[in-house]
Design a protein around this motif. Structure first.
Motif, PDB file in Angstrom:
ATOM      1  N   TYR A  18      -7.072  -1.627  -7.676  1.00 29.53           N
ATOM      2  CA  TYR A  18      -5.613  -1.592  -8.036  1.00 29.53           C
ATOM      3  C   TYR A  18      -4.712  -0.425  -8.184  1.00 29.53           C
ATOM      4  N   LEU A  55       2.076   3.014  -0.269  1.00 30.75           N
ATOM      5  CA  LEU A  55       3.116   2.219  -0.341  1.00 30.75           C
ATOM      6  C   LEU A  55       4.128   2.420   0.671  1.00 30.75           C
ATOM      7  N   ALA A  69       1.427  -1.341   2.393  1.00 34.01           N
ATOM      8  CA  ALA A  69       0.127  -1.717   1.927  1.00 34.01           C
ATOM      9  C   ALA A  69      -0.959  -0.845   2.383  1.00 34.01           C
ATOM     10  N   LEU A 137       7.086  -6.075  -7.373  1.00 29.16           N
ATOM     11  CA  LEU A 137       5.930  -6.057  -8.011  1.00 29.16           C
ATOM     12  C   LEU A 137       5.440  -5.064  -8.728  1.00 29.16           C
ATOM     13  N   SER A 141      -0.597  -5.878  -9.250  1.00 28.16           N
ATOM     14  CA  SER A 141      -0.035  -6.385  -7.878  1.00 28.16           C
ATOM     15  C   SER A 141       0.218  -5.409  -6.256  1.00 28.16           C
ATOM     16  N   VAL A 142      -0.874  -4.374  -6.571  1.00 30.29           N
ATOM     17  CA  VAL A 142      -1.011  -3.907  -4.721  1.00 30.29           C
ATOM     18  C   VAL A 142      -2.252  -3.430  -5.133  1.00 30.29           C
ATOM     19  N   THR A 168      -1.213  -7.655  -2.437  1.00 28.45           N
ATOM     20  CA  THR A 168       0.109  -7.667  -2.593  1.00 28.45           C
ATOM     21  C   THR A 168       0.720  -8.875  -3.488  1.00 28.45           C
ATOM     22  N   THR A 170       3.589 -10.550  -5.234  1.00 30.44           N
ATOM     23  CA  THR A 170       4.684 -10.414  -6.094  1.00 30.44           C
ATOM     24  C   THR A 170       5.450 -11.891  -6.601  1.00 30.44           C
ATOM     25  N   GLN A 245       0.714 -13.661  -4.075  1.00 32.64           N
ATOM     26  CA  GLN A 245      -0.199 -13.631  -3.590  1.00 32.64           C
ATOM     27  C   GLN A 245      -0.681 -13.312  -1.962  1.00 32.64           C
TER      28      GLN A 245
END
Length: 778
Positions: A18, A55, A69, A137, A141-142, A168, A170, A245
């Motif tokens: 992550y 990003l 991303a 985010l 989350s990424v 990702t 949200t 996701q």
């Protein structure tokens, strides 16, 4: 795609990393580039032996921001790519500011703010005026993932045995619902679902979809468009309950967040990205009739059906020839079966000159059967998709030895358009572009070698329909082209229209179809249809009649079945009763014809806004009513009419009216919303309610055919119309003639555009105390 096993464990076989920090923020031309390590950097040594994710957050245009991303930027980004900004890109006005809340990128009405603590991964998307928090985010989350999990970084030097994903997540807020993602027949609210963006010929009773559109709309006032033609997997509160996701197999993932003060504004901005719906001819709104998929199309049979419809007071605007206009084992070779069509051009001409039908449509697909007349030519000239060893790609699924037209070859496109022109020369006016979902991805190589076969799977629907639609436009004019298409992806709304595919003849399947049409409408598609009565099976008379009512309130209406006819007298053999199938079809066809002045004006607005004409979800008109986001058994027809199909044999139906005064179109009974109501309806009616403050323009009683003068012999009905209520009048060539507007004195202004015909005014459509007057020529 799930990467975790609950909250605490990684899924078996996965390695997940992550973005933990925002280590650097670098300004770019239109935004910001963020360097995000996959562990916290607390000393110089921490920068070694770890992954980073770049990003890129950029202003696209007012109200729209893109997020991309990337793990390894050296990966080739092969096409096809979505055809964005087809009508030109709006001016970009990016603004970057720094403050105590962090670094903020403004793109007009939408902003993204990166939290100032680089060890606290926190990116917020919000309205620029801070009145609305949209999504975020947050931590973890990424990220990126490998499968199988490498045991040490050296193994990733050879990626042939590993799959690489990027994703990702949200945030989902309390009470937030998610809608759209193409024509999906399952629950209307997608929260709790896994959705795979992969076109499939799966019917209407599964989680598969013919039309996967990588755009979703949130009840919180934003939408997200995932900009990949390849397969995207969405876990919508289904892996982590508070997040959406999005993941793809690859090295980069790009999406756009789109903000609007209303859902309509979100869709309008989405249409700037992927294109507005195309115009369709006025005649296409009339009734389409097909004998069926497998039944006979000889001249006597077709004529007998059309004469039968005329005898029963039902006008057919378009007759459709399905697969068997071609000989078995030859689809698609564009050659009429000589046994049943000894003179196809003459037969079509006789059909039109008889006055029984106005236009003719034929079925095609992009598959070329081995035994058809054109296979040898297509194979010899390289017009067909090939395997990597040079063989033509073929299989026996659907038609024996069928191959696939390679539309990345310009010569193949020219050849295919030439075949279409041959059909137009014989009198064909419209094309049903069926199939286009089973596009191979393994062991194939396209003529354009820059094409990624994986990405071509969904995107093939776009180029297939584009080629046919533009061929029709070139032949008949830019506003006279119409398809009847089954497959689609983002952007295919530019080539209308689409229909819902193979549904069963049950009330449950009718409800599935309603959900499919609602979801597609929230994906930017203006025009949609359904096989009235259901495609598979033999509908009971009551189901057929209920489906007729629903189908004639869709933007486009077609009777079509698989192995059984859909002409009404074959359903119940009842030509005497006012409640029989024939009488019911005649009533609803007549109603739709009368509604054409309203429908065509609404269609012009739907095209401009990128919203559905019919099967318009209630949330588009009433976004501030929380109930509207969960209504999947009713819809708006334009912005003034509410319709609730009946799914019970008894005629009982329950429906919801939002706040305001509503008038029944059939009885003039008024109801006050908000609230739920129950009614019982015969086959000639359903809950069809007119919104207050409406000026409704109707064609005259008895008009036949959908294409007529929408400003002549009309009836204008006012429903609780106050000052400023208006209705545009659009002629059948899409020219806006003017607007009817209610003035301060209650008089109707602009009525001179109605050619001096009658105007009816008053409360609803009451006969009592209706004030009639003749408009004088000015």
């Amino acid at each position: 795609m799930k990467f975790r096993d609950g909250m605490w464990l990684v899924a078996e076989g996965m390695r997940v990393e992550y973005a933990e920090d925002v280590h650097e923020i670098t300004p770019t031309e239109n935004g910001l580039s963020l360097l995000c390590p996959t562990r916290h950097i607390r000393s110089r040594g921490d920068v070694l032996n770890l992954s980073t994710i770049k990003l890129d957050i950029e202003a696209a245009f007012d109200g729209v921001i893109s997020v991309e991303a990337t793990h390894w930027s050296g990966a080739v980004n092969r096409g096809p790519h979505f055809d964005l900004y087809p009508n030109g890109r709006p001016k970009v006005e990016a603004k970057v500011t720094k403050g105590h809340k962090g670094t903020t990128l403004n793109s007009g009405s939408l902003s993204a703010t990166i939290h100032p603590d680089r060890h606290n991964f926190d990116i917020r998307f919000h309205s620029t005026d801070d009145s609305k928090q949209l999504t975020s985010l947050l931590g973890r989350s990424v990220g990126l993932a490998y499968n199988p999990a490498p045991s040490n970084p050296r193994q990733t030097g050879d990626m042939r045995d590993f799959k690489h994903y990027i994703f990702t997540q949200t945030t989902l807020s309390v009470g937030e619902s998610v809608h759209g993602l193409g024509e999906r027949f399952g629950p209307f609210n997608k929260v709790g679902q896994n959705v795979s963006m992969w076109n499939a010929d799966g019917g209407t009773s599964s989680d598969q979809a013919y039309k996967n559109v990588s755009f979703w709309l949130s009840s919180r006032g934003y939408g997200v468009f995932v900009d990949t033609a390849g397969k995207a997997e969405l876990e919508i509160g289904s892996e982590r309950t508070t997040r959406v996701q999005t993941s793809i197999e690859g090295q980069r993932l790009k999406w756009y967040i789109i903000y609007g003060k209303t859902p309509k504004e979100v869709l309008q901005r989405y249409s700037v990205l992927t294109g507005k719906p195309g115009k369709v001819p006025s005649w296409s709104f009339g009734l389409w009739l097909s004998t069926s998929f497998t039944t006979n199309y000889d001249e006597d049979t077709v004529k007998s059906f059309l004469e039968g419809m005329k005898e029963r007071d039902t006008q057919v605007d378009v007759f459709h020839y399905d697969c068997y206009w071609m000989k078995a084992f030859t689809w698609t070779d564009f050659v009429f079966d000589a046994e049943r069509f000894p003179d196809p051009k003459g037969q079509i001409a006789r059909l039109k000159s008889s006055g029984l039908v106005n236009k003719v449509c034929v079925w095609i697909n992009p598959y070329i059967a081995q035994h058809g007349a054109v296979f040898e030519t297509a194979a010899k000239n390289g017009y067909l998709l090939k395997r990597k060893n040079g063989d033509i790609w073929q299989w026996d699924l659907w038609h024996a030895g069928m191959a696939l037209v390679d539309f990345t070859n310009p010569a193949a496109v020219d050849w295919y358009v030439g075949c279409l022109n041959g059909l137009f020369e014989q009198g064909v006016d419209a094309i049903k572009t069926d199939f286009g979902e089973r596009i191979p991805t393994l062991d194939v190589e396209w003529f354009d070698k820059s094409i990624d076969p994986h990405k071509m799977h969904n995107y093939y629907a776009f180029i297939y329909n584009k080629i046919v639609y533009e061929a029709l436009q070139k032949r008949y004019g830019p506003d006279q082209a119409v398809l009847f298409a089954r497959s689609a992806c983002a952007g295919t709304q530019r080539f209308p229209l689409q229909w819902g595919g193979d549904c069963e003849s049950t009330p449950e399947a009718m409800a599935e179809s309603v959900r499919g049409g609602l979801s597609l409408g929230l994906s930017g598609f203006a025009f949609w249809s359904v096989d009235i009565g259901g495609f598979e099976g033999y509908p009971a008379p009551w189901i057929y009649k209920r489906w007729v009512a629903f189908g004639l309130l869709c933007s486009h209406s077609r009777l079509h079945g698989s192995s059984s006819y859909r002409v009404p007298w074959t359903i119940d053999d009842d030509d005497r009763s006012d409640e029989g199938c024939s009488a019911t079809l005649a009533k609803w066809t007549s109603l739709k014809t009368r509604l054409m002045p309203y429908l065509f004006a609404q269609a012009a607005e739907a095209i401009e806004m990128g919203v559905p004409l019919s099967l318009r979800a209630m949330c588009l008109e009433f976004p501030d009513d929380p109930t509207s986001w969960y209504l999947d058994r009713q819809f708006m027809v334009g912005d003034r009419l509410l319709a609730a199909p009946v799914f019970e044999e008894s005629g009982e139906v329950e429906f919801y009216l939002p706040k305001g005064k509503w008038t029944s179109f059939f009885t003039n009974q008024t109801r006050d919303g908000p609230g739920w109501f129950k009614e019982r309806h015969g086959f000639g009616s359903l809950p069809l309610y007119v919104r207050e403050n409406t000026v409704l323009v109707l064609g005259k009683e008895g008009v036949r055919g959908a294409s007529y003068n929408y400003a002549e012999d009309v009836e204008v009905c006012l429903y609780q119309a106050k000052e400023g209520a208006r209705s545009e009048v659009v002629d059948r060539d899409w020219n806006v003639l003017g607007a009817l507007t209610v003035g301060a004195d209650g008089e109707l202004k602009g009525s001179e555009i109605l050619k001096g015909k009658w105007v009816k005014s008053g409360e609803g459509r009451k006969i009592e105390e209706v004030f009639m007057k003749t408009i004088e020529w000015l």
